[in-house]
Design a protein around this motif. Structure first.
Motif, short mmCIF file in Angstrom:
data_model
loop_
_atom_site.label_atom_id
_atom_site.label_comp_id
_atom_site.label_asym_id
_atom_site.label_seq_id
_atom_site.Cartn_x
_atom_site.Cartn_y
_atom_site.Cartn_z
N HIS A 63 0.85 -1.18 0.00
CA HIS A 63 0.00 0.00 0.00
C HIS A 63 0.89 1.24 0.00
CE1 HIS A 63 -2.72 3.09 1.60
NE2 HIS A 63 -3.73 2.31 1.23
N ASP A 64 0.41 2.34 -0.55
CA ASP A 64 1.23 3.56 -0.67
C ASP A 64 1.83 3.97 0.67
OD1 ASP A 64 0.62 3.60 -3.30
OD2 ASP A 64 -0.85 5.22 -3.20
N LEU A 65 1.01 3.98 1.73
CA LEU A 65 1.49 4.43 3.04
C LEU A 65 2.44 3.40 3.65
CD1 LEU A 65 -1.77 5.98 4.55
CD2 LEU A 65 0.19 7.17 3.53
N THR A 66 2.18 2.12 3.40
CA THR A 66 3.08 1.08 3.89
C THR A 66 4.43 1.19 3.20
OG1 THR A 66 1.13 -0.35 4.10
CG2 THR A 66 3.27 -1.38 4.37
N ARG A 67 4.42 1.50 1.91
CA ARG A 67 5.67 1.67 1.17
C ARG A 67 6.44 2.89 1.69
NH1 ARG A 67 7.79 4.11 -3.51
NH2 ARG A 67 9.39 2.79 -4.48
N GLU A 68 5.70 3.94 2.05
CA GLU A 68 6.36 5.13 2.59
C GLU A 68 7.10 4.79 3.89
OE1 GLU A 68 5.10 9.47 4.41
OE2 GLU A 68 3.88 8.62 2.78
N LEU A 69 6.43 3.99 4.75
CA LEU A 69 7.10 3.54 5.97
C LEU A 69 8.33 2.70 5.64
CD1 LEU A 69 7.05 2.95 9.13
CD2 LEU A 69 5.86 0.84 8.49
N CYS A 70 8.18 1.83 4.65
CA CYS A 70 9.28 0.95 4.23
C CYS A 70 10.50 1.77 3.82
CB CYS A 70 8.80 0.07 3.07
SG CYS A 70 9.96 -1.17 2.51
N LEU A 71 10.29 2.83 3.05
CA LEU A 71 11.39 3.66 2.59
C LEU A 71 12.01 4.47 3.73
CD1 LEU A 71 9.90 4.94 -0.81
CD2 LEU A 71 11.61 3.15 -0.45
N VAL A 72 11.14 4.97 4.64
CA VAL A 72 11.64 5.74 5.78
C VAL A 72 12.52 4.87 6.67
CG1 VAL A 72 10.94 6.88 7.92
CG2 VAL A 72 9.76 7.41 5.78
N LYS A 73 12.02 3.68 7.00
CA LYS A 73 12.79 2.78 7.86
C LYS A 73 14.07 2.31 7.15
CE LYS A 73 10.13 2.75 11.45
NZ LYS A 73 10.61 3.34 12.73
N GLY A 74 13.96 2.07 5.85
CA GLY A 74 15.15 1.67 5.10
C GLY A 74 16.23 2.72 5.11
N LYS A 75 15.80 3.99 5.05
CA LYS A 75 16.77 5.10 5.10
C LYS A 75 17.36 5.23 6.49
CE LYS A 75 17.18 9.99 3.86
NZ LYS A 75 16.47 11.19 3.33
N GLU A 76 16.51 5.10 7.51
CA GLU A 76 16.99 5.20 8.89
C GLU A 76 18.05 4.15 9.19
OE1 GLU A 76 13.64 4.87 11.45
OE2 GLU A 76 12.84 6.88 11.00
N GLU A 77 17.84 2.95 8.67
CA GLU A 77 18.73 1.83 8.98
C GLU A 77 19.82 1.64 7.92
OE1 GLU A 77 16.56 -1.68 10.06
OE2 GLU A 77 15.00 -0.53 11.09
N ILE A 78 19.93 2.63 7.01
CA ILE A 78 20.93 2.59 5.93
C ILE A 78 20.84 1.23 5.20
CG2 ILE A 78 23.27 3.25 5.30
CD1 ILE A 78 23.75 4.18 8.11
N PHE A 79 19.60 0.85 4.93
CA PHE A 79 19.35 -0.47 4.33
C PHE A 79 19.47 -0.44 2.81
CE2 PHE A 79 16.60 -3.80 2.63
CZ PHE A 79 16.97 -4.90 3.40
N LEU A 80 19.03 0.68 2.20
CA LEU A 80 18.97 0.75 0.74
C LEU A 80 19.21 2.17 0.27
CD1 LEU A 80 18.15 -0.59 -2.03
CD2 LEU A 80 15.82 0.14 -1.52
N LYS A 81 20.02 2.31 -0.77
CA LYS A 81 20.26 3.61 -1.41
C LYS A 81 19.74 3.53 -2.83
CE LYS A 81 22.27 7.70 -2.10
NZ LYS A 81 21.86 8.93 -1.39
N LYS A 82 18.81 4.44 -3.19
CA LYS A 82 18.24 4.44 -4.53
C LYS A 82 18.76 5.64 -5.31
CE LYS A 82 14.36 2.61 -5.39
NZ LYS A 82 12.94 2.27 -5.63
N ILE A 83 19.21 5.39 -6.54
CA ILE A 83 19.68 6.46 -7.43
C ILE A 83 18.75 6.50 -8.63
CG2 ILE A 83 21.56 7.32 -8.85
CD1 ILE A 83 23.49 5.78 -7.13
N PRO A 84 17.97 7.58 -8.84
CA PRO A 84 17.11 7.66 -10.02
C PRO A 84 17.93 7.61 -11.29
CG PRO A 84 16.54 9.35 -8.40
CD PRO A 84 17.85 8.74 -7.97
N LEU A 85 17.36 7.09 -12.36
CA LEU A 85 18.07 6.93 -13.63
C LEU A 85 18.58 8.27 -14.16
CD1 LEU A 85 18.87 4.91 -15.86
CD2 LEU A 85 16.76 5.54 -17.02
N ARG A 86 17.83 9.33 -13.90
CA ARG A 86 18.24 10.64 -14.45
C ARG A 86 19.57 11.11 -13.88
NH1 ARG A 86 13.95 11.46 -11.03
NH2 ARG A 86 14.31 12.77 -9.21
#
Length: 574
Positions: free
Chosen positions: A150-173
């Motif tokens: 769900h959109d809000l669940t994904r937002e939590l997923c990204l926030v927690k991932g950033k807090e825990e330095i779990f994932l770094k995303k680089i946009p293609l641009r």
């Protein structure tokens, strides 16, 4: 517990997602004291929450649910943030990724021999139970087919991932900027502190992919750079790229790689350096159908391989040797013309097999006998077999094939004197395709009695008779039916009560079929009807033209989607 439950629900402010997620969390707690603990944590999260607004309250419920996740499920949840927004994530892709990342522990299960794919299914089930993900179930198997956030669940997923330095995303641009400045501090920081690096592609990726990537001259240099700087990388997902003739040799330097996917990518030669990837668990080589991939005989060196997806069309200068892959659990697109069929019995951990056989009847008999042995671990197999079954010996082999207890899908190309009785078909049988069978007797009389048949495709001269019948109560689970190229078929009768679960029907190039069966009006579940390459007279009877109903359109008026088109060069004017 009921009183406390009502209090907790009241604090959710009537927000459906908050109630669902919190309900999923409470389902995992079996005592009143545990419910009280959840309530205390919930109040704590609400007090320190970011906002009293509705979305803020939902975020605190989601944060509580994440906080309560078992330790082994947290990385699995955070990993879902790697996929694009609103993406339906297929489990066939997700489970090997979890395995490659080391998220799936056999030590936490009583049976240490339990296949990794079963552990992954169990972990996803844990997230589903807590309502952290939404899932789609495969109707044919009952297994999870895909999942989505769900959109809000994904937002939590990204926030927690950033807090825990779990994932770094680089946009293609930003990618050209990043790659062209390999010494930049931003990139150095990303590599040094980030455990997972994802170069995300724009949303128009699917429609423009090949045209865009052919113009990207730095693709190979990009890959070379990543292979040089990220030597400890475990996952390399390179789906639908255009590499030209061959993949970069530098990939062979990623000796700790667990997962390599080239699915849908454009390349014609796999280099022998792939044999250096000693720890590889998943290798997906399913390039596009029109591409024949040359594979060197080095795959046998990948002793840790668990999942091997060969291309639909491939070749090897020698026989492609696979007999040393003792840990292999999934093997797709195995071809007896490229590899030795005698390798299969040596793959003692094999659970799923999809094979193409061009063997003559003697070797086919031995091959089927081997995979039917009780010592075999196979639980799911599918075969495309090119062979004629005319003599009694050949008919006996056909009976062996359809009776394999693990057989789910079968595609038979060639003459068949007659079909085995329905009682000889395995209960696991769900999908069948017949081509050029030239059967004298109506195949429906046998096939309609298969209790779990989900998909049936009859193509190109399967039946030489002019009449076929689907009886009352026949095909109880059939959802997909395709009749293509049955040139002699004139009459098709459908009894009331037949095919009660039919969802999609295709009638293609059955040029002598006189009318739509009357029984079609009783199939209330039909959602899609495709009429392809049929005579004009047949199409006029079905379609509505300028508000004027066709004489047989009432038989299919309950069907939401009716498609009538020409896809072949042949036009039928009668």
């Amino acid at each position: 517990m009921e009183r406390l439950g009502k209090v907790i629900v009241g604090q959710c402010g009537g927000l459906p997602l908050a109630i669902i997620v919190l309900g999923g969390l409470l389902m995992t707690k079996s005592t009143l004291s545990k419910w009280r603990t959840v309530h205390q944590y919930f109040n704590s999260f609400l007090r320190r929450g970011r906002s009293s607004r509705e979305t803020g309250r939902v975020h605190e419920v989601l944060a509580l649910s994440y906080h309560d996740l078992p330790y082994q499920l947290k990385p699995c949840f955070l990993h879902l943030g790697n996929f694009p927004e609103d993406c339906k994530i297929p489990t066939r892709k997700l489970y090997p990724l979890w395995a490659a990342e080391g998220f799936l522990s056999q030590e936490s299960h009583q049976d240490e021999k339990e296949p990794i794919i079963d552990i992954a299914e169990h972990y996803l089930g844990g997230l589903v139970q807590r309502c952290m993900v939404q899932v789609q179930v495969d109707e044919a198997t009952g297994k999870f087919k895909s999942c989505q956030l769900h959109d809000l669940t994904r937002e939590l997923c990204l926030v927690k991932g950033k807090e825990e330095i779990f994932l770094k995303k680089i946009p293609l641009r930003y990618e050209p900027e990043v790659i062209n400045s390999p010494s930049s501090s931003a990139l150095a920081t990303s590599i040094s502190v980030t455990r997972r690096l994802s170069i995300a592609v724009d949303h128009d990726f699917d429609s423009l992919f090949f045209s865009r990537l052919r113009d990207r001259k730095n693709l190979q240099s990009t890959l070379d750079f990543l292979c040089k700087e990220l030597k400890l990388v475990r996952v390399l997902d390179l789906e639908r790229f255009d590499f030209g003739k061959e993949l970069s040799e530098s990939v062979g330097n990623l000796v700790y790689l667990r997962y390599l996917s080239l699915r849908g990518s454009q390349l014609y030669t796999l280099l022998s350096s792939i044999g250096k990837l000693k720890y590889l668990q998943t290798l997906d080589l399913r390039v596009p159908f029109l591409v024949c991939l040359t594979i060197p005989n080095v795959i046998f060196m990948l002793n840790h391989l668990r999942r091997l997806y060969l291309p639909p069309d491939h070749k090897c200068p020698d026989k492609l040797q696979l007999d040393s892959l003792g840990k292999l659990e999934i093997l797709k697109n195995f071809h007896t013309g490229v590899s030795d069929h005698k390798d299969i019995p040596k793959l003692t951990k094999l659970l799923k097999l999809a094979a193409v056989s061009t063997l003559e009847i003697g070797n086919l008999d031995k091959f089927i006998s081997c995979i039917k042995m009780e010592s075999n671990h196979l639980r799911d197999s599918s075969f495309l077999i090119i062979c004629d079954f005319q003599s009694e010996r050949q008919f006996a082999v056909l009976g062996q094939i359809v009776g394999a207890s693990h057989l789910h899908k079968l595609d038979l190309i060639g003459f068949i004197n007659r079909l085995p009785e329905h009682c000889h078909f395995a209960q696991s049988f769900t999908k069948l395709t017949l081509r050029r069978s030239k059967l004298k007797e109506d195949p429906m009389a046998t096939l309609e009695k298969l209790p779990n048949l989900y998909s049936l495709i009859l193509r190109k001269d399967v039946f030489e008779g002019n009449e076929t019948c689907c009886s009352r109560q026949g095909f109880p689970r059939l959802a997909i039916l395709e009749l293509q190229g049955l040139a002699s078929l004139e009459y098709w009768r459908i009894g009331q009560g037949a095919m009660p679960n039919l969802y999609c029907l295709t009638i293609d190039e059955c040029i002598n079929l006189r009318m739509v069966p009357d029984g079609m009006k009783f199939i209330a579940t039909l959602r899609e009807l495709m009429i392809l390459n049929m005579p004009e007279a047949f199409k006029r009877r079905v379609q509505k033209v300028q508000e004027e109903e066709g004489e047989e359109s009432h038989k299919v008026e309950h069907t939401p989607l009716i498609t009538i088109i020409e896809t072949s060069s042949t036009s039928f004017k009668n």
